[in-house]
Design an enzyme around this catalytic site. Structure first.
Site, PDB file in Angstrom:
ATOM      1  N   CYS A 129       0.591  -1.220  -0.075  1.00 26.65           N
ATOM      2  CA  CYS A 129       0.051   0.169  -0.037  1.00 26.65           C
ATOM      3  C   CYS A 129       0.997   1.433   0.090  1.00 26.65           C
ATOM      4  CB  CYS A 129      -0.953   0.086   1.347  1.00 26.65           C
ATOM      5  SG  CYS A 129      -1.812  -1.471   1.204  1.00 26.65           S
ATOM      6  N   HIS A 264      -3.263   7.023   3.028  1.00 24.94           N
ATOM      7  CA  HIS A 264      -3.667   5.561   2.517  1.00 24.94           C
ATOM      8  C   HIS A 264      -5.162   5.443   2.538  1.00 24.94           C
ATOM      9  CE1 HIS A 264      -4.186   1.636   1.113  1.00 24.94           C
ATOM     10  NE2 HIS A 264      -3.729   1.179   2.200  1.00 24.94           N
ATOM     11  N   ASN A 295     -10.184  -0.281  -0.468  1.00 20.46           N
ATOM     12  CA  ASN A 295      -8.868  -0.087  -0.401  1.00 20.46           C
ATOM     13  C   ASN A 295      -7.996  -0.755  -1.493  1.00 20.46           C
ATOM     14  OD1 ASN A 295      -6.197  -0.517   0.479  1.00 20.46           O
ATOM     15  ND2 ASN A 295      -6.495  -1.146   2.579  1.00 20.46           N
TER      16      ASN A 295
END
Ligand code: UT7
Length: 339
Positions: A129, A264, A295
């Protein structure tokens, strides 16, 4: 030990530009919208639980035949267009992903070929990520150091291929997409020093379920990504605020100088917790792209950035703090001047 019998010539060295900045941003969101109700067909959960615990209402899944290379290329072309550049001007492509389904070769050379950027240097990085923010740090140093003039940084994931749709701990969280930025020379500092690091002792908290060797020798199930959700949640909430603070300090600015905060898009509750700890003033726009994107790991920060610019939530030329964290565990944060 041998000595060199002759005068050793001095190697030539690159000298780059003084500064670098992000010149353009692009994004790609697959067409198919996947609701929480659809996710709940495979797990014992509910639309309400997923909304309350993650802030996710819908996410996008790529089509079966749609690849990481397809999505990355679309985002890259859009980023180049917004920077006013052509693919032939690209010197290097850094592609961050953990879901390109080939161990080798990387996806970046295929993207270079697809968009017409050959023979640009092209390589993948694996920082989950946080991959995009790692890529921005590298591109900044490459441009400033003179090894490249224009660098494409791409964050792209097809997590739907690596999600166990029956895993109650992760099936609802991930989505697919791609985001890209062009980094190039600038008259002023457009990317602050990066605060980054790792905690490899916790590698098992987000990981592919089985190694490829286990898949080969023990015929175990498909190596989907699994997550010790609560541990990662706590780590993100308590360890990332000091990293964000450190990034502001290194940039030489204060929270009130920011126009946008682009963390994020892991979980809306993590975003809220960070906003609270950073004591961000009202005027700072907060990226909340997760609600209808899910996500998307490496793609989450550039996709959120693009949305904020397109919608006018964040101003072109404003200051944004971006921070990303994930499997490794790894993290990276920096302040950028928005393109
Ligand atoms: O992007 C890379 C980094 N990743 C992240 O940052 C993700 C970090 N983690 C998270 O976002 C959260 O941990 C999750 C969203 C994954 C899970 O949320 P949570 O609040 O940590 O849930 P939990 O595991 O603590 O479970 C809370 C409760 C439990 O029930 P009891 O024991 O309180 O009765 C679980 O059994 O929720 C239950 N539960 C569920 N209920 C409905 C767990 N999963 C589900 C589910 N649907 N899918």
């Amino acid at each position: 030990m041998t000595t060199i019998p002759r005068q050793r010539p001095t190697l030539s060295s690159t000298s780059g530009t003084g500064h670098a900045r992000i010149l353009g941003i692009g994004g790609y969101r697959p067409e198919r919208v996947v609701t929480n109700d659809e996710i709940c067909e495979n797990i014992d959960s509910s639309d309400q639980w997923i909304r309350e615990r993650t802030g996710i209402v819908t996410r996008r899944f790529a089509a079966l035949e749609e690849t990481v290379v397809d999505m990355a290329s679309a985002a890259a072309l859009e980023a180049l267009k917004s920077a006013g550049l052509t693919p032939s001007q690209v010197d290097a492509i850094i592609l961050a992903t953990v879901t390109h389904p080939y161990q080798t070769p990387g996806a970046a050379p295929m993207v270079a070929d697809r968009i017409g950027a050959t023979p640009a240097a092209a390589f993948d990085i694996s920082a989950a990520c946080a991959g995009y923010c790692h890529g921005i740090a590298l591109a900044n140093d490459m441009v400033r150091g003179g090894s490249a003039r224009f660098v494409l940084v791409i964050g792209v994931e097809k997590l739907s291929d690596f999600t166990d749709r029956t895993d109650r701990g992760s099936a609802f969280i991930f989505g697919d997409g791609a985001g890209a930025a062009v980094v190039g020379p600038s008259d002023f500092p457009g990317i602050s020093p990066t605060v980054w690091g790792s905690d490899g002792a916790r590698w098992e908290t987000i990981s592919q379920r089985n190694s490829w060797i286990e898949v080969r020798d023990q015929h175990v199930e498909w190596p989907a990504i699994t997550m010790a959700g609560q541990s990662v949640f706590r780590w993100a909430v308590y360890s990332m605020a000091p990293i964000a603070h450190a990034a502001l300090d290194k940039a030489g600015i204060k929270a009130e100088d920011l126009d946008a905060f682009i963390p994020h898009q892991a979980n809306m509750r993590i975003i809220d917790a960070l906003v609270k700890q950073l004591k961000l003033p009202e005027h700072v726009a907060i990226a909340r792209d997760i609600a209808d994107t899910g996500n998307t790991s490496a793609a989450s920060v550039p996709l959120a950035t693009k949305r904020m610019l397109d919608s006018g939530e964040a101003p072109h030329g404003g200051l944004a703090l971006q921070i990303a964290f994930g499997a490794g565990l790894v993290y990276a944060a920096q302040v950028i001047v928005l393109p």
